[in-house]
Motif scaffolding. Structure first.
Motif, PDB file in Angstrom:
ATOM      1  N   TRP A  51      -3.296  -2.484  14.787  1.00  0.00           N
ATOM      2  CA  TRP A  51      -4.331  -1.491  15.006  1.00  0.00           C
ATOM      3  C   TRP A  51      -4.170  -0.248  14.140  1.00  0.00           C
ATOM      4  CZ3 TRP A  51      -3.575   3.492  16.642  1.00  0.00           C
ATOM      5  CH2 TRP A  51      -2.274   3.811  17.073  1.00  0.00           C
ATOM      6  N   SER A  52      -2.921   0.131  13.847  1.00  0.00           N
ATOM      7  CA  SER A  52      -2.689   1.365  13.088  1.00  0.00           C
ATOM      8  C   SER A  52      -2.641   1.121  11.584  1.00  0.00           C
ATOM      9  CB  SER A  52      -1.375   1.997  13.528  1.00  0.00           C
ATOM     10  OG  SER A  52      -0.282   1.182  13.125  1.00  0.00           O
ATOM     11  N   GLY A  53      -2.545  -0.133  11.202  1.00  0.00           N
ATOM     12  CA  GLY A  53      -2.360  -0.456   9.787  1.00  0.00           C
ATOM     13  C   GLY A  53      -0.915  -0.414   9.356  1.00  0.00           C
ATOM     14  N   GLY A  54      -0.032  -0.115  10.297  1.00  0.00           N
ATOM     15  CA  GLY A  54       1.380   0.018   9.961  1.00  0.00           C
ATOM     16  C   GLY A  54       2.131  -1.286   9.845  1.00  0.00           C
ATOM     17  N   SER A  55       1.516  -2.352  10.297  1.00  0.00           N
ATOM     18  CA  SER A  55       2.150  -3.670  10.216  1.00  0.00           C
ATOM     19  C   SER A  55       1.152  -4.676   9.677  1.00  0.00           C
ATOM     20  CB  SER A  55       2.643  -4.111  11.592  1.00  0.00           C
ATOM     21  OG  SER A  55       3.256  -5.376  11.525  1.00  0.00           O
ATOM     22  N   THR A  56       1.550  -5.404   8.658  1.00  0.00           N
ATOM     23  CA  THR A  56       0.701  -6.429   8.071  1.00  0.00           C
ATOM     24  C   THR A  56       1.488  -7.725   7.909  1.00  0.00           C
ATOM     25  OG1 THR A  56       1.251  -5.716   5.827  1.00  0.00           O
ATOM     26  CG2 THR A  56      -0.740  -4.786   6.812  1.00  0.00           C
ATOM     27  N   ASN A  57       0.757  -8.792   7.724  1.00  0.00           N
ATOM     28  CA  ASN A  57       1.365 -10.107   7.541  1.00  0.00           C
ATOM     29  C   ASN A  57       0.481 -10.893   6.586  1.00  0.00           C
ATOM     30  OD1 ASN A  57       3.046 -12.290   7.848  1.00  0.00           O
ATOM     31  ND2 ASN A  57       2.608 -12.633  10.009  1.00  0.00           N
ATOM     32  N   TYR A  58       1.076 -11.649   5.693  1.00  0.00           N
ATOM     33  CA  TYR A  58       0.320 -12.403   4.699  1.00  0.00           C
ATOM     34  C   TYR A  58       0.839 -13.832   4.595  1.00  0.00           C
ATOM     35  CZ  TYR A  58      -1.406  -7.922   2.941  1.00  0.00           C
ATOM     36  OH  TYR A  58      -2.007  -6.694   2.821  1.00  0.00           O
ATOM     37  N   ALA A  59      -0.077 -14.736   4.315  1.00  0.00           N
ATOM     38  CA  ALA A  59       0.334 -16.090   3.958  1.00  0.00           C
ATOM     39  C   ALA A  59       1.011 -16.039   2.588  1.00  0.00           C
ATOM     40  CB  ALA A  59      -0.880 -17.006   3.901  1.00  0.00           C
ATOM     41  N   ASP A  60       1.988 -16.892   2.385  1.00  0.00           N
ATOM     42  CA  ASP A  60       2.703 -16.908   1.112  1.00  0.00           C
ATOM     43  C   ASP A  60       1.757 -17.134  -0.065  1.00  0.00           C
ATOM     44  OD1 ASP A  60       5.701 -18.566   2.377  1.00  0.00           O
ATOM     45  OD2 ASP A  60       5.110 -16.459   2.367  1.00  0.00           O
ATOM     46  N   SER A  61       0.713 -17.904   0.166  1.00  0.00           N
ATOM     47  CA  SER A  61      -0.195 -18.270  -0.916  1.00  0.00           C
ATOM     48  C   SER A  61      -1.017 -17.099  -1.441  1.00  0.00           C
ATOM     49  CB  SER A  61      -1.132 -19.382  -0.459  1.00  0.00           C
ATOM     50  OG  SER A  61      -1.885 -18.963   0.665  1.00  0.00           O
ATOM     51  N   VAL A  62      -1.087 -16.013  -0.666  1.00  0.00           N
ATOM     52  CA  VAL A  62      -1.910 -14.872  -1.091  1.00  0.00           C
ATOM     53  C   VAL A  62      -1.095 -13.606  -1.320  1.00  0.00           C
ATOM     54  CG1 VAL A  62      -3.861 -15.846   0.166  1.00  0.00           C
ATOM     55  CG2 VAL A  62      -2.497 -14.026   1.215  1.00  0.00           C
ATOM     56  N   LYS A  63       0.184 -13.637  -1.023  1.00  0.00           N
ATOM     57  CA  LYS A  63       1.017 -12.445  -1.210  1.00  0.00           C
ATOM     58  C   LYS A  63       0.965 -11.975  -2.655  1.00  0.00           C
ATOM     59  CE  LYS A  63       4.428 -13.030   2.467  1.00  0.00           C
ATOM     60  NZ  LYS A  63       5.823 -13.385   2.808  1.00  0.00           N
ATOM     61  N   GLY A  64       0.787 -10.670  -2.816  1.00  0.00           N
ATOM     62  CA  GLY A  64       0.709 -10.103  -4.154  1.00  0.00           C
ATOM     63  C   GLY A  64      -0.675 -10.127  -4.755  1.00  0.00           C
ATOM     64  N   ARG A  65      -1.589 -10.885  -4.136  1.00  0.00           N
ATOM     65  CA  ARG A  65      -2.965 -10.958  -4.657  1.00  0.00           C
ATOM     66  C   ARG A  65      -3.982 -10.372  -3.677  1.00  0.00           C
ATOM     67  NH1 ARG A  65      -5.331 -15.749  -5.472  1.00  0.00           N
ATOM     68  NH2 ARG A  65      -4.166 -16.823  -3.818  1.00  0.00           N
ATOM     69  N   PHE A  66      -3.747 -10.555  -2.389  1.00  0.00           N
ATOM     70  CA  PHE A  66      -4.663 -10.077  -1.355  1.00  0.00           C
ATOM     71  C   PHE A  66      -4.051  -8.871  -0.637  1.00  0.00           C
ATOM     72  CE2 PHE A  66      -7.054 -14.300  -0.287  1.00  0.00           C
ATOM     73  CZ  PHE A  66      -7.265 -14.507  -1.644  1.00  0.00           C
ATOM     74  N   THR A  67      -4.924  -7.948  -0.236  1.00  0.00           N
ATOM     75  CA  THR A  67      -4.485  -6.791   0.538  1.00  0.00           C
ATOM     76  C   THR A  67      -5.432  -6.588   1.710  1.00  0.00           C
ATOM     77  OG1 THR A  67      -3.603  -5.712  -1.445  1.00  0.00           O
ATOM     78  CG2 THR A  67      -3.959  -4.338   0.499  1.00  0.00           C
ATOM     79  N   ILE A  68      -4.883  -6.574   2.913  1.00  0.00           N
ATOM     80  CA  ILE A  68      -5.683  -6.320   4.098  1.00  0.00           C
ATOM     81  C   ILE A  68      -5.579  -4.843   4.455  1.00  0.00           C
ATOM     82  CG2 ILE A  68      -3.805  -6.872   5.710  1.00  0.00           C
ATOM     83  CD1 ILE A  68      -5.956  -8.149   7.545  1.00  0.00           C
ATOM     84  N   SER A  69      -6.686  -4.274   4.918  1.00  0.00           N
ATOM     85  CA  SER A  69      -6.697  -2.872   5.322  1.00  0.00           C
ATOM     86  C   SER A  69      -7.763  -2.684   6.394  1.00  0.00           C
ATOM     87  CB  SER A  69      -6.970  -1.965   4.116  1.00  0.00           C
ATOM     88  OG  SER A  69      -8.253  -2.242   3.566  1.00  0.00           O
ATOM     89  N   ARG A  70      -7.758  -1.525   6.997  1.00  0.00           N
ATOM     90  CA  ARG A  70      -8.774  -1.243   8.006  1.00  0.00           C
ATOM     91  C   ARG A  70      -9.133   0.231   7.988  1.00  0.00           C
ATOM     92  NH1 ARG A  70      -6.444  -3.360  13.399  1.00  0.00           N
ATOM     93  NH2 ARG A  70      -8.381  -2.516  14.247  1.00  0.00           N
ATOM     94  N   ASP A  71     -10.357   0.502   8.382  1.00  0.00           N
ATOM     95  CA  ASP A  71     -10.844   1.865   8.543  1.00  0.00           C
ATOM     96  C   ASP A  71     -11.371   1.954   9.969  1.00  0.00           C
ATOM     97  OD1 ASP A  71     -12.219   4.263   8.609  1.00  0.00           O
ATOM     98  OD2 ASP A  71     -12.962   4.067   6.560  1.00  0.00           O
ATOM     99  N   ASN A  72     -10.558   2.471  10.855  1.00  0.00           N
ATOM    100  CA  ASN A  72     -10.949   2.509  12.268  1.00  0.00           C
ATOM    101  C   ASN A  72     -12.125   3.431  12.520  1.00  0.00           C
ATOM    102  OD1 ASN A  72      -9.063   0.605  13.074  1.00  0.00           O
ATOM    103  ND2 ASN A  72      -7.489   2.132  13.528  1.00  0.00           N
ATOM    104  N   ALA A  73     -12.303   4.436  11.690  1.00  0.00           N
ATOM    105  CA  ALA A  73     -13.452   5.327  11.851  1.00  0.00           C
ATOM    106  C   ALA A  73     -14.761   4.582  11.591  1.00  0.00           C
ATOM    107  CB  ALA A  73     -13.332   6.506  10.903  1.00  0.00           C
TER     108      ALA A  73
END
Length: 122
Positions: A51-73
């Motif tokens: 919820w805070s964006g402080g913890s993320t997790n990625y599949a190995d196949s996308v690490k370094g290429r994909f970035t997840i983020s959120r804008d709660n506002a």
């Protein structure tokens, strides 16, 4: 009523970029995830963010290429996808779950969007 609406999919050449968005009905305290399902394959985990964006997790196949983020506002979750490959072609789904963990299993998520198609041409 919980609603997740994905957008941003489309056709892109290999090596290109896309940003997917998931508009939510105010799930600011929920962990959000992205999954994808390629033709003839099972749905697979892509990325997740708490919820805070402080913890993320990625599949190995996308690490370094994909970035997840959120804008709660804005009640929106994103996945920036760079250096896309033909094997990234799939329907991408947004998902939500209560709690602070960022799990990879589909069964851990309670709510799902309808999906958006991403096609990468080689």
């Amino acid at each position: 009523q919980v609603q997740l609406v994905e957008s941003g999919g489309g056709l892109v050449q290999a090596g290109g970029s896309l940003r997917l968005s998931c508009a939510t009905s105010g799930l600011r305290t929920y962990t959000m995830g992205w999954f994808r399902q390629a033709p003839g394959k099972e749905r697979a985990f892509v990325a997740a963010i708490n919820w805070s964006g402080g913890s993320t997790n990625y599949a190995d196949s996308v690490k370094g290429r994909f970035t997840i983020s959120r804008d709660n506002a804005k009640n929106t979750v994103y996945v920036q996808m760079n250096d896309l490959k033909a094997e990234d072609t799939a329907v991408y789904y947004c998902a939500a779950r209560s709690g602070v963990a960022v799990p990879t299993s589909q069964s851990s998520y309670d709510y799902w969007g309808q999906g958006t198609q991403v096609t990468v041409s080689s």
